[in-house]
Each structure stands twice: as C-alpha cells, then as structure tokens.
Motif scaffolding. Structure first.
Motif, short mmCIF file in Angstrom:
data_model
loop_
_atom_site.label_atom_id
_atom_site.label_comp_id
_atom_site.label_asym_id
_atom_site.label_seq_id
_atom_site.Cartn_x
_atom_site.Cartn_y
_atom_site.Cartn_z
N ASP A 150 1.39 -6.72 -3.45
CA ASP A 150 0.35 -5.69 -3.36
C ASP A 150 0.16 -5.18 -1.94
O ASP A 150 -0.96 -4.97 -1.47
CB ASP A 150 -0.97 -6.23 -3.92
CG ASP A 150 -1.91 -5.10 -4.37
OD1 ASP A 150 -1.40 -4.04 -4.78
OD2 ASP A 150 -3.13 -5.29 -4.29
N LYS A 152 5.82 -4.85 -3.06
CA LYS A 152 5.17 -4.42 -4.30
C LYS A 152 4.58 -5.60 -5.05
O LYS A 152 3.44 -5.53 -5.54
CB LYS A 152 6.18 -3.68 -5.18
CG LYS A 152 5.57 -3.00 -6.40
CD LYS A 152 6.60 -2.15 -7.12
CE LYS A 152 5.96 -1.40 -8.29
NZ LYS A 152 6.96 -0.53 -8.98
N ASP A 201 -3.12 8.45 0.38
CA ASP A 201 -2.26 9.29 -0.46
C ASP A 201 -2.36 10.76 -0.09
O ASP A 201 -1.49 11.55 -0.46
CB ASP A 201 -2.64 9.13 -1.94
CG ASP A 201 -2.35 7.73 -2.45
OD1 ASP A 201 -1.45 7.06 -1.89
OD2 ASP A 201 -3.03 7.29 -3.40
N ALA A 239 3.73 -1.40 -2.51
CA ALA A 239 2.65 -1.24 -3.49
C ALA A 239 2.09 0.18 -3.46
O ALA A 239 2.04 0.83 -2.42
CB ALA A 239 1.53 -2.24 -3.21
N ASP A 240 1.67 0.65 -4.61
CA ASP A 240 1.08 1.98 -4.75
C ASP A 240 -0.44 1.87 -4.61
O ASP A 240 -1.17 1.76 -5.59
CB ASP A 240 1.46 2.58 -6.11
CG ASP A 240 0.92 4.01 -6.29
OD1 ASP A 240 0.50 4.60 -5.28
OD2 ASP A 240 0.92 4.50 -7.43
N LYS A 241 -0.91 1.86 -3.36
CA LYS A 241 -2.35 1.72 -3.11
C LYS A 241 -2.68 2.24 -1.72
O LYS A 241 -1.80 2.40 -0.87
CB LYS A 241 -2.78 0.25 -3.23
CG LYS A 241 -2.13 -0.65 -2.18
CD LYS A 241 -2.61 -2.10 -2.30
CE LYS A 241 -4.03 -2.30 -1.87
NZ LYS A 241 -4.42 -3.73 -1.83
N GLU A 242 -3.96 2.52 -1.51
CA GLU A 242 -4.44 2.88 -0.18
C GLU A 242 -5.06 1.64 0.46
O GLU A 242 -5.52 0.73 -0.22
CB GLU A 242 -5.48 4.00 -0.28
CG GLU A 242 -4.92 5.31 -0.84
CD GLU A 242 -5.92 6.46 -0.75
OE1 GLU A 242 -5.49 7.58 -0.45
OE2 GLU A 242 -7.12 6.20 -0.95
N ARG A 244 3.06 9.56 1.67
CA ARG A 244 1.98 8.66 2.10
C ARG A 244 1.67 9.00 3.55
O ARG A 244 2.55 9.42 4.30
CB ARG A 244 2.40 7.20 1.95
CG ARG A 244 1.31 6.19 2.37
CD ARG A 244 1.67 4.79 1.90
NE ARG A 244 1.45 4.66 0.46
CZ ARG A 244 1.98 3.70 -0.28
NH1 ARG A 244 2.77 2.79 0.27
NH2 ARG A 244 1.74 3.64 -1.57
N GLU A 257 7.01 8.63 3.79
CA GLU A 257 7.26 8.29 2.39
C GLU A 257 6.69 6.91 2.07
O GLU A 257 6.73 6.00 2.90
CB GLU A 257 8.76 8.30 2.10
CG GLU A 257 9.42 9.65 2.29
CD GLU A 257 10.91 9.54 2.03
OE1 GLU A 257 11.31 9.04 0.95
OE2 GLU A 257 11.69 9.93 2.92
N ALA A 258 6.21 6.77 0.85
CA ALA A 258 5.64 5.51 0.40
C ALA A 258 6.72 4.56 -0.10
O ALA A 258 7.73 4.99 -0.65
CB ALA A 258 4.62 5.77 -0.71
N PRO A 291 1.19 -2.12 0.63
CA PRO A 291 1.80 -0.80 0.73
C PRO A 291 2.63 -0.64 2.00
O PRO A 291 2.36 -1.29 3.01
CB PRO A 291 0.60 0.15 0.75
CG PRO A 291 -0.48 -0.67 1.38
CD PRO A 291 -0.24 -2.10 0.93
N MET A 323 7.39 9.58 -3.08
CA MET A 323 5.97 9.93 -3.00
C MET A 323 5.53 9.95 -1.54
O MET A 323 5.90 9.08 -0.76
CB MET A 323 5.14 8.90 -3.77
CG MET A 323 3.66 9.25 -3.88
SD MET A 323 2.72 8.06 -4.85
CE MET A 323 2.60 6.71 -3.70
#
Length: 362
Positions: free
Chosen positions: A104, A101, A132, A20-23, A3, A16-17, A106, A1
């Motif tokens: 939390d 992750k 994102d 954690a999946d967050k901004e 980023r 690339e990310a 990123p 994904m």
C-alpha cells in the motif's frame, strides 16, 4: 495514470503513478545511495516520509525476502526517475512495483529528480503530497505547512510486545525505536541471545531481565519525542554496557544533557565519510537521519565526542566518561552500504565480555 507531487511551497511535479493507487502525505527526503532501494524502503527510519532516489533507475534487481529490514514498512511514498518493470536477478521473488502495491505504498516516476533534489538541498526538507490531481495545489500546500508528519511516529513502528531472537552466548536487550533487521543479524552472527523490547520500556523492566548489555536502536522522527526513555537510559548506563545507533545515539546524548537540532536535509545514503578522532581512521558509512547532536551542548565532563562526519562536522560518535556506554550516529550494520565500521559491534561485545569477567571475578 498521472500522479503529482505537491510541495508545501506550492511547487508541483507531474509524473506517472506506480505502486499503490492512493494519495498520501509525507516529509520529502532524498537518498544518495546507488543501490539498496529495498532495504531503504523497509527501513523504519523512513516512516511517514516520501523517499526520493537520486539514482536514475531503481527496481532493476527486483525484491527478495532476504533483504527486508522490516516486514511492515511505514514509508509513505517512493519517487524516482525510472523504475524497472522487468528486472532480472536469480535472487528476486517479486518486482518493486508489485511490492509497493502489496504494501500500500504509492510511487511516482518520470519526474526530474535532479531538480527536486536541488530544491531540497537549497530549501531543506519539505512536506509533500502525492496526489491524483494538481487542481487544488495551493490549498494542499497551505495544509501541508501546518502539519507535523513525524510526531511520535516511533510509537507506531516499535514492537508492542517483547520477543526473542535466540542465541546462546551474551544476553542483549534491544530497545526498539524502529530497529533494522540487520542489527539483529549482526548480533546473531555474534551468537547473542536478544530480547527486543518496546520503545517505552522502563529501566526496571530492563534490569529485571538481567542482560549483559543494552542496545538502543535506530528509528524515525524527532529524538526529543522520546523523552520518556531518557530516565531509562540514565539508570541503565550505570549498571550495564550500553550502545546506541542513530536514534539511539541521539537519545543517549539527550539523556546525558546534550541537545539535538533538525538538519537542513539530513544524511541519507551510504557514502558518508566519518573520522575516528582517536585513530584518524576514516570509514565510509550508511546513514539515515534528519536530526543531529549539537556539539556546543555536550558537557565535556560527561560525554566525549569520538567521531565526526568529515563533510559537515556532524557529531557521529559519543562515549560516556564514567560508564561503559557509547553511541554512533551512523549504521555500522550498513544494509545497504559499506561494512567499514561493522567492527563496532565487536567493540560492544568486548565491553560486555569485560564486564562479565569482572563480575565473575568479584
């Protein structure tokens, strides 16, 4: 994904990310350390910051509980050129991506970290956002320029209630501005009975515990936000040996009439040479700070400069001329970094023991 890192000056880095999946928003800073990524990420002095590692590969020896500097890191994000997803180390208990992750946090990998660090060195520390999408970069940059991301951050990372780290020899109060576990380890090696107290502890509360000495810890943000601690320091130093580290050094200086300023990009890493003025000895030190004591503001009748950073002349040590109180800007506990200056803890113990001896003979 994908980023993106969006800086307050409008620059966008695409990568690339991971983690954690967050901004998230944070003050973008960099560390020159070749290793010690876990200790840096869990160091509360990085609270509300996005940390760029200049070493091109991090995560290669995994993560282990023994190397935590705090159990709940407040760092906002991690940026690197490459991260190891399949590390190999007999001590490891997890991988860095999984660790981030779970906490939390990123991460962003695959960008030109050399270009980013050159920008930070040229323009100074910049606010940034891990996002994102780059579509709204201009408005994001404008909002970042208006934010203060580290205001009063110590109130978030400091303990809310006192707690002990038991020992049987000297009684030490540790004022928690965002302390590293390595400080407790060094005190434990010297068999100290430590009581960790919140950042807003008063002098009366400290003195009521009847300690043999007081240690002011490291921590994040602007030391001037800790103005409430200045009266405590001024009163405690009259009665007890006092030792300040990093943020504690700056609070000690401010409490005694000196001033501090925000550095262009700070000192972060563990290759900073520091000279002891009295002996000429040079130690390589671990450092993590974005503010420094202004040497022109120091009252020579009250404080004496004991150490300086060789590269830029930064004030790295102070000693009170009247009381048994002193401080250092660097981390003698290292973690990570060289242990050249760890004997400073022994110096503090000697001061504490001398005072106890004088009191017993009085």
């Amino acid at each position: 994904m994908k980023r993106y890192l969006i800086l307050e000056d409008g620059t966008v880095f695409a990568g690339e990310a991971f983690g954690a999946d967050k901004e998230t928003n944070g003050e973008v800073v960099f560390s020159t350390g070749m290793t010690g990524y876990q200790e840096a990420i869990t160091d509360q002095s990085y609270a509300n910051q996005i940390l760029v590692f200049t070493n091109p590969l991090i995560g290669n020896y995994g993560v282990t509980l023994e190397d935590y500097e705090s159990m709940q890191p407040h760092i906002r994000g991690v940026i690197c050129r490459e991260v190891a997803h399949h590390p190999c180390n007999w001590r490891m208990q997890d991988t860095l991506p999984n660790f981030l992750k779970q906490n939390d946090i990123p991460g962003l990998k695959g960008i030109d970290t050399r270009q980013l660090v050159r920008k930070l060195r040229t323009h100074g520390t910049l606010r940034g956002r891990l996002a994102d999408s780059p579509d709204d970069a201009e408005s994001i940059a404008a909002k970042l320029r208006q934010k203060n991301l580290t205001k009063n951050i110590i109130s978030e990372v400091s303990t809310k209630t006192p707690f002990p780290n038991p020992g049987t020899k000297r009684n030490i109060v540790l004022i928690d501005f965002g302390f590293k576990n390595s400080i407790l380890r060094e005190l434990a090696r010297r068999d100290c009975n430590v009581i960790v107290m919140p950042y807003d502890t008063t002098a009366e509360q400290v003195l009521n515990l009847k300690p043999d000495g007081v240690l002011l810890s490291n921590g994040p943000g602007d030391p001037k936000d800790m103005a409430a601690a200045f009266p405590m320091v001024r009163e405690v130093e009259k009665h007890l040996p006092l030792f300040g580290i990093c943020m504690g050094h700056q609070v000690f200086a401010l409490a005694n009439g000196a001033d501090t300023y925000k550095m262009k990009f700070g000192h972060r890493g563990f290759n900073h040479p520091v000279r002891d003025i009295a002996t000429g000895r040079i130690d390589f030190t671990s450092q993590n700070h974005g503010y420094a004591v202004d040497p022109k503001s120091i009252d020579p009748n009250k404080l004496m400069v004991t150490r300086v950073e060789i590269n830029d002349g930064t004030v790295e040590g102070l000693q009170h001329r009247q009381y048994p109180a002193f401080s250092v800007q660097f981390h003698p506990d290292a973690a990570p970094g060289p242990h050249d200056a760890v004997s400073i803890f022994d110096d503090f113990m000697s001061i504490v023991d001398q005072r106890r001896k004088e009191e017993s003979n009085a």
